[in-house]
Design an enzyme around this catalytic site. Structure first.
Site, short mmCIF file in Angstrom:
data_model
loop_
_atom_site.label_atom_id
_atom_site.label_comp_id
_atom_site.label_asym_id
_atom_site.label_seq_id
_atom_site.Cartn_x
_atom_site.Cartn_y
_atom_site.Cartn_z
N ASP A 18 35.30 37.91 20.79
CA ASP A 18 33.96 38.06 21.35
C ASP A 18 33.00 38.69 20.34
OD1 ASP A 18 33.61 37.02 23.88
OD2 ASP A 18 34.36 38.78 24.94
N LYS A 33 36.98 29.73 31.14
CA LYS A 33 37.53 29.92 29.79
C LYS A 33 38.97 29.42 29.72
CE LYS A 33 34.27 33.60 28.98
NZ LYS A 33 33.92 35.02 29.10
N GLN A 62 36.88 40.60 30.19
CA GLN A 62 35.66 40.10 30.83
C GLN A 62 34.74 41.25 31.24
OE1 GLN A 62 34.79 36.76 31.10
NE2 GLN A 62 32.83 37.59 31.79
#
Ligand code: NDP
Length: 297
Positions: free
Chosen positions: A122, A55, A99
């Site tokens: 997200d 990322k 994460q």
């Protein structure tokens, strides 16, 4: 039916990334702003380290500012929450992701709830999940199902009126996939069935799917006799299976590709299908977050 046409997620994501890099350059030139993404890693899980680094690398390629924060595997809830609050208030940061999965002492739900909805790129926060469900486009769309919708669009597949069957009902893939396919929006408007581990006579549903989306986490679960001739098959699965190669493993999807490719009209490979789209959509959401926070949309 001839062999299915492959939906090339690598090529489609590369095109989207290219367009987004141009948009980042335009934002710098015309608006003097740079999108920024904070990626928080708690612990040392090797797969998570790989994802986080991918990322960060993609941010760099597109010209997006990235801030990687690593906390020890023993970090407390308070430490993670303090960091999230700091990032919520940092004007250089437009998007925040923590994460998954964090270590067991960390309550992931509480962390997700603490991320400002404006920076929840997200789309795990209840505010954005609610907006997605009601079709309010002022929030974000969750990256993996958003990537599947983009693959359909770029492959010329209009889900309108089609029977879409989603295998799996997780909060990150199955449920949002269902919500996105059923929206009264161009490209969606599907009739959606969601199947899960308690579904009886699963094959009856999968065989009636015009569009089948597999997200169950079982290697090569979907066999040739489970799909209809001419179906569009989207394989979200990423599973490691033992292989006789240097690494000792290979990646396969939730679909038995060899068995289904002769019957489907379109199919995504693994790797190189849905996988590369997830990060592309994360970048897309970060740019959107930047524009929203700077009143540019
Ligand atoms: P989860 O394990 O959270 O969910 C799996 C779902 O599949 C559950 O709803 C479960 O049902 C259902 N299921 C399990 N076994 C069966 C069965 N025999 N028949 C029917 N349904 C079944 O997985 P995720 O949604 O997180 O991930 C799914 C796959 O997608 C994985 O391979 C994962 O690695 C991959 N993935 C890929 C991403 C990408 O970037 N391409 C991103 C995220 C995930 P129940 O709810 O009843 O338990």
């Amino acid at each position: 039916m001839d062999t299915a046409k492959i939906i090339d997620g690598k090529a489609i994501s590369a095109k989207i990334n290219e367009e987004n890099a141009l948009e980042v350059a335009r934002l710098a030139r015309e608006c003097n702003v740079q999108p920024g993404l904070a990626v928080v890693l708690v612990g040392e899980d090797p797969a998570s380290q790989v994802y986080v680094n991918m990322k960060v690398k993609k941010c760099h390629e597109l010209g997006i500012f990235s801030d990687k924060r690593v906390l020890s595997k023993d970090a407390t809830m308070e430490e993670v929450l303090t960091l999230v609050h700091e990032l919520n208030n940092d004007p250089k940061i437009n998007g925040i992701l923590v994460q998954s999965p964090p270590p067991p002492q960390i309550d992931e739900e509480k962390i997700i709830a603490a991320i400002s909805p404006n920076k929840d790129v997200d789309c795990f926060n209840a505010v954005n999940v609610g907006k997605m469900l009601t079709g309010d486009n002022s929030g974000f769309l969750p990256c993996t199902p958003y990537g599947v919708m983009q693959l359909l669009k770029h492959s010329g597949v209009d889900a309108c009126g089609k029977h879409a069957v989603v295998l799996g009902r997780s909060n990150i893939v199955g449920k949002p996939m269902m919500a996105m396919l059923v929206q009264k929006h161009a490209g969606a408007n599907a009739t959606v069935t969601v199947c899960h581990s308690r579904t009886q006579n699963l094959k009856e549903y999968t065989r009636s799917a015009d569009i089948l989306i597999a997200a169950i986490g079982i290697p090569e679960f979907v066999k040739g006799d489970m799909i209809k001739e001419g179906a569009v098959v989207m394989d979200v699965g990423i599973n490691r299976v033992e292989a006789d190669n240097e690494r000792g493993y290979k990646l396969v999807g939730d679909v038995d590709y060899a068995a289904c490719a002769g019957k489907a009209s379109l199919i995504t490979p693994v790797p190189g299908g849905v996988g590369p789209m997830t990060i592309a959509m994360l970048m897309d959401n970060t740019i959107k977050a930047c524009k929203m926070q700077n009143n540019l949309i």
